[in-house]
Design an enzyme around this catalytic site. Structure first.
Site, mmCIF file in Angstrom:
data_model
loop_
_atom_site.group_PDB
_atom_site.id
_atom_site.type_symbol
_atom_site.label_atom_id
_atom_site.label_comp_id
_atom_site.label_asym_id
_atom_site.label_seq_id
_atom_site.Cartn_x
_atom_site.Cartn_y
_atom_site.Cartn_z
ATOM 1 N N ARG A 1 62.474 -2.635 46.512
ATOM 2 C CA ARG A 1 63.122 -2.055 47.703
ATOM 3 C C ARG A 1 63.056 -3.009 48.898
ATOM 4 O O ARG A 1 63.992 -3.090 49.685
ATOM 5 C CB ARG A 1 62.466 -0.721 48.047
ATOM 6 C CG ARG A 1 62.938 0.398 47.115
ATOM 7 C CD ARG A 1 61.928 1.518 47.038
ATOM 8 N NE ARG A 1 61.790 2.248 48.265
ATOM 9 C CZ ARG A 1 60.674 2.849 48.647
ATOM 10 N NH1 ARG A 1 59.588 2.793 47.875
ATOM 11 N NH2 ARG A 1 60.628 3.522 49.761
ATOM 12 N N ARG B 1 51.538 6.071 50.564
ATOM 13 C CA ARG B 1 52.338 7.122 51.183
ATOM 14 C C ARG B 1 52.320 8.411 50.351
ATOM 15 O O ARG B 1 52.365 8.385 49.135
ATOM 16 C CB ARG B 1 53.777 6.636 51.340
ATOM 17 C CG ARG B 1 54.704 7.667 51.924
ATOM 18 C CD ARG B 1 55.828 7.050 52.683
ATOM 19 N NE ARG B 1 56.812 6.438 51.819
ATOM 20 C CZ ARG B 1 57.953 5.917 52.289
ATOM 21 N NH1 ARG B 1 58.196 5.922 53.579
ATOM 22 N NH2 ARG B 1 58.804 5.376 51.463
ATOM 23 N N ARG C 1 73.158 1.113 55.230
ATOM 24 C CA ARG C 1 72.205 0.211 54.587
ATOM 25 C C ARG C 1 72.883 -1.082 54.151
ATOM 26 O O ARG C 1 72.229 -1.958 53.626
ATOM 27 C CB ARG C 1 71.660 0.900 53.340
ATOM 28 C CG ARG C 1 70.188 1.237 53.397
ATOM 29 C CD ARG C 1 69.838 1.855 52.063
ATOM 30 N NE ARG C 1 68.427 1.974 51.864
ATOM 31 C CZ ARG C 1 67.705 3.020 52.213
ATOM 32 N NH1 ARG C 1 68.267 4.021 52.850
ATOM 33 N NH2 ARG C 1 66.420 3.059 51.944
ATOM 34 N N ARG D 1 56.233 9.651 45.937
ATOM 35 C CA ARG D 1 57.605 9.438 45.500
ATOM 36 C C ARG D 1 57.641 8.487 44.309
ATOM 37 O O ARG D 1 56.844 7.576 44.220
ATOM 38 C CB ARG D 1 58.417 8.840 46.657
ATOM 39 C CG ARG D 1 59.092 9.872 47.508
ATOM 40 C CD ARG D 1 59.657 9.285 48.771
ATOM 41 N NE ARG D 1 60.454 8.085 48.567
ATOM 42 C CZ ARG D 1 61.109 7.452 49.546
ATOM 43 N NH1 ARG D 1 61.043 7.918 50.779
ATOM 44 N NH2 ARG D 1 61.812 6.374 49.302
ATOM 45 N N LYS E 1 60.522 4.876 59.882
ATOM 46 C CA LYS E 1 61.779 5.461 60.356
ATOM 47 C C LYS E 1 61.728 6.989 60.388
ATOM 48 O O LYS E 1 62.078 7.607 61.378
ATOM 49 C CB LYS E 1 62.958 5.036 59.451
ATOM 50 C CG LYS E 1 63.164 3.535 59.376
ATOM 51 C CD LYS E 1 64.431 3.181 58.613
ATOM 52 C CE LYS E 1 64.412 3.579 57.148
ATOM 53 N NZ LYS E 1 63.480 2.841 56.291
#
Ligand code: ADP
Length: 210
Positions: A167, A123, A88, A156, A13
């Protein structure tokens, strides 16, 4: 143009949002980035959401709606905006419709969980400008350094296997119903998150027009 991006964590995204704001000159609103900024600054709000975010759960609808309500009043939103990470939940989507009328297009980047989990753990994020990289598929030019602003990249707190799984579960339970919500409004554009970054961008541009 008022756009919403939906997709599970690491679906791409943020990466697509950056392409969209460049082309259409939209304000970029990432609720995740906004909350992370609060955490980094150690504000009252930041302290409140820190552990919720690290565990992979959602912060409360009321809290996030209040933040977005203020943000979309800003001057840079007058020419349109792109929302990444909001709504969300269906409650958030209903509230957004109440606030802005309706969105123009909701882009849903669809990706299977096994691929997402691999991407999450590989990531790397720039703590300064928010750019994201992936050690395997989209590495920075110099390992560990942001191409855009030269800052040292970090992982993160919620980009671990455990929080990543939580998540993904949160996404399926609470956010996936948004797909049906926007489909019913005739606003949904679904794109295959496996076809490569450039092809995804092309598909979105083709849908939105030049
Ligand atoms: P992701 O990479 O999972 O898409 P984000 O950067 O968008 O993550 O958001 C990180 C975290 O911030 C979420 O896991 C959640 O705890 C919180 N958050 C962000 N946006 C919202 C929202 N609209 N509603 C509730 N919680 C949110």
């Amino acid at each position: 143009m008022k756009l919403v991006l939906i997709g599970a964590p690491a679906a791409g995204k943020g990466t697509q949002a950056r392409k969209l704001i460049e082309k259409y000159h939209l304000a970029y609103i990432s609720t995740g980035d906004m909350l992370r900024e609060e955490v980094a600054k150690g504000t009252e709000l930041g302290l409140k959401v820190k552990s919720i975010m690290a565990s992979g759960s959602l912060v409360s609808d009321d809290l996030i709606i209040a933040i977005v309500k203020e943000r979309i009043k800003a001057d840079d939103c007058k020419n349109g905006f792109i929302l990444d990470g909001f709504p969300r939940t269906v409650v958030q989507a209903e509230k957004l419709d109440e606030l802005i009328g309706s969105v123009d297009t909701t882009i849903y980047i669809k990706c299977p969980d096994d691929v997402l989990l691999k991407r999450i753990t590989a990531r790397q994020t720039c703590p300064k400008c928010g750019a994201t990289y992936n050690k395997i598929s989209v590495p920075s030019k110099v390992a560990g350094i942001c191409d855009v602003c030269g800052t040292k990249l970090v992982q993160r707190k919620d980009d671990t296997i455990e929080a990543g799984k939580a998540r993904l579960a949160t996404f399926h339970q609470q956010s996936e119903p948004l797909v049906a919500y926007y489909k019913a409004q005739g606003k949904l554009f679904e794109v295959d998150g496996l076809m490569g970054l450039d092809n995804i961008t092309k598909a979105i541009f083709a849908r939105l027009g030049e």
